[in-house]
Each structure stands twice: as C-alpha cells, then as structure tokens.
Scaffold this active site. Structure first.
Site, short mmCIF file in Angstrom:
data_model
loop_
_atom_site.label_atom_id
_atom_site.label_comp_id
_atom_site.label_asym_id
_atom_site.label_seq_id
_atom_site.Cartn_x
_atom_site.Cartn_y
_atom_site.Cartn_z
N GLY A 16 8.14 43.09 17.93
CA GLY A 16 8.38 44.37 18.60
C GLY A 16 7.13 44.97 19.21
N SER A 17 6.10 44.16 19.43
CA SER A 17 4.86 44.76 19.94
C SER A 17 5.02 45.21 21.40
CB SER A 17 3.68 43.80 19.79
OG SER A 17 3.79 42.72 20.67
N ASN A 18 5.78 44.48 22.20
CA ASN A 18 6.02 44.93 23.58
C ASN A 18 6.90 46.18 23.60
OD1 ASN A 18 4.85 43.18 25.83
ND2 ASN A 18 5.58 41.65 24.35
N LEU A 91 16.13 37.14 23.33
CA LEU A 91 16.12 35.73 23.72
C LEU A 91 17.43 35.23 24.33
CD1 LEU A 91 14.19 34.29 20.64
CD2 LEU A 91 13.28 34.99 22.85
N LEU A 93 20.96 35.38 27.03
CA LEU A 93 21.37 35.85 28.35
C LEU A 93 22.25 37.07 28.11
CD1 LEU A 93 22.30 32.48 30.08
CD2 LEU A 93 20.30 33.91 30.55
N ASN A 108 12.51 41.85 32.39
CA ASN A 108 12.14 41.01 31.24
C ASN A 108 10.66 40.68 31.34
OD1 ASN A 108 12.56 39.22 28.95
ND2 ASN A 108 12.33 37.53 30.40
N HIS A 110 7.86 37.67 30.30
CA HIS A 110 7.75 36.27 29.88
C HIS A 110 6.27 35.94 29.73
CE1 HIS A 110 9.11 32.18 29.42
NE2 HIS A 110 8.10 31.81 30.18
N ASP A 151 14.85 33.43 32.97
CA ASP A 151 13.52 33.51 33.59
C ASP A 151 13.51 33.25 35.10
OD1 ASP A 151 12.51 33.92 31.00
OD2 ASP A 151 12.30 31.78 30.67
N GLU A 180 0.40 41.35 28.22
CA GLU A 180 1.81 41.75 28.26
C GLU A 180 1.95 43.25 28.00
OE1 GLU A 180 4.75 39.35 26.18
OE2 GLU A 180 3.25 37.82 25.89
#
Ligand code: GRF
Length: 199
Positions: A16-18, A91, A93, A108, A110, A151, A180
């Site tokens: 959960g860092s992002n 992770l 769709l 998103n 990546h 992606d 990121e």
C-alpha cells in the site's frame, strides 16, 4: 469545477505504499482531487489496516466471494461519488462495467518503462528480474490509462533511473518504488487539471 473525487484500488497482498503516497497528495489543500474511498479485496492486509488507521473510508469487495463483482464495485463507486480511479498494486483486470463507466478516468502504475516488461504475470519482482535478465541499463515506472488489457493503455508519464551493475531485483525495485511515489501523484495532478478539476 472543484476537486475530483478519487477512489484507489489496492490488491490483496500489496504494502500500500503507492496508495499512501497518493493519499498524502490527495490530502493537500492545493491538490485538484480528494480521496473518496480505498477499495480492497481484504480487510486485514497491511495496506487495508493502514487505511483504517488513517480514518479514510475503506470498502472491502472481494472478487472471489462477490456475487457480481462489477456491480458490487459500481455500487461502492456510486456511493462514494468517485470521478477517477487509481490502481495501486491492484493485479486484476477491472470488470467491463467499471471500465465503461470511467473512460479515460482510470490510472495504473507499473514498475517498468512500458511497453517493455508489461503484460499478464509481469508484477512485483518478476518485472525487475526480467529487466535485469535483459541487461537493461535503465528502468523506471510508467503511469498509464487503463484498458481491458494488462499494461496497454496510453502512457501519461514515465520516470527513469539507472540499473546498477550489482543490482538485485530487490535493490532495483526499491529505486523504482521511490520514483513511483512521486510519479503517481504527478500524473494524477496532470490528468485532473487537464480534465478541468482544481483545488
Ligand atoms: C508497485 O510496484 C506498483 O508499480 C505495482 O504494484 C506495486 C504495489 O506496491 N502496480 P505498493 O503496494 O504500492 O507498495
């Protein structure tokens, strides 16, 4: 037009860092968006617990147990009046009803320089292992719009860093992760401002 309401999707295992970096930006008075809700498949992952600790609304929607996953997500998104969605370690769709309801409004992140090192199965350390195995001299991260393929949506921005000769997947992942945390907020700000939202 005021601030956009942003929902963040996290995965079952992510740190959960992002999500937390985005939540920090969305709490800034001058940011053109505010955090509406975090959507998680689990209520007890470290990331979900961090959301609860912050007092941010957490909605738990588990694709494995929901009768109609797309409908359940849409209900949460309507309830929290979400305008934009950010996938931070999510992770899967997204179901079609969600993709259709938010055209060009789903972002998103990546951990590589797409279109290289993306696609199904390219997540976590698999990405960094592949970058090292290919002998790349640089890596980085990509924030992009989400489509029905992994992606593949149009890129919004990329940030780059060198690959060091003695890198392991872990050291490279950490260097990319620092980028990121900056890139996702920068990309979200750009998209929201271009869509006419403001602080
Ligand atoms: C990040 O590397 C992101 O690029 C990818 O999943 C990872 C999630 O990490 N989509 P965290 O849970 O945000 O720390």
């Amino acid at each position: 037009m005021g601030k956009a309401r942003v929902a963040i999707f996290i995965g079952p295992k992510g740190r959960g860092s992002n999500m937390l970096a985005l939540a920090d930006s969305l709490a800034q008075p001058d940011f053109p968006g505010e955090l509406a809700v975090v959507i998680s498949p689990k209520s007890d992952s470290p990331a979900a617990l961090a959301v609860i600790e912050r007092g941010v609304p957490l909605a738990v929607v588990d694709p494995k147990t929901a009768e109609d996953y797309g409908l359940a997500l849409m209900e949460v998104l309507r309830e929290h009046r979400a305008d934009f969605l950010c996938l931070a370690g999510y992770l899967r769709l997204l179901p079609k009803p969600v993709l259709d309801a938010f055209p060009n409004r789903i972002l998103n992140i990546h951990p590589a320089l797409l279109p290289k090192f993306g696609g199904k199965g390219m997540y976590g350390n698999h990405v960094h292992e592949a970058v090292l195995a290919a002998g790349e001299s640089e890596s980085g991260c990509t924030v992009h719009f989400v489509t029905e393929h992994y992606d593949e949506g149009p890129p919004i921005l990329q940030k780059r860093c060198p690959v060091q000769p003695d890198d392991t997947p872990e050291t490279l992942a950490l260097r990319v992760l620092r980028l990121e945390h900056i890139a996702f907020s920068e990309a979200l700000r750009k998209v929201l401002e271009e869509a006419g939202f403001g602080a």
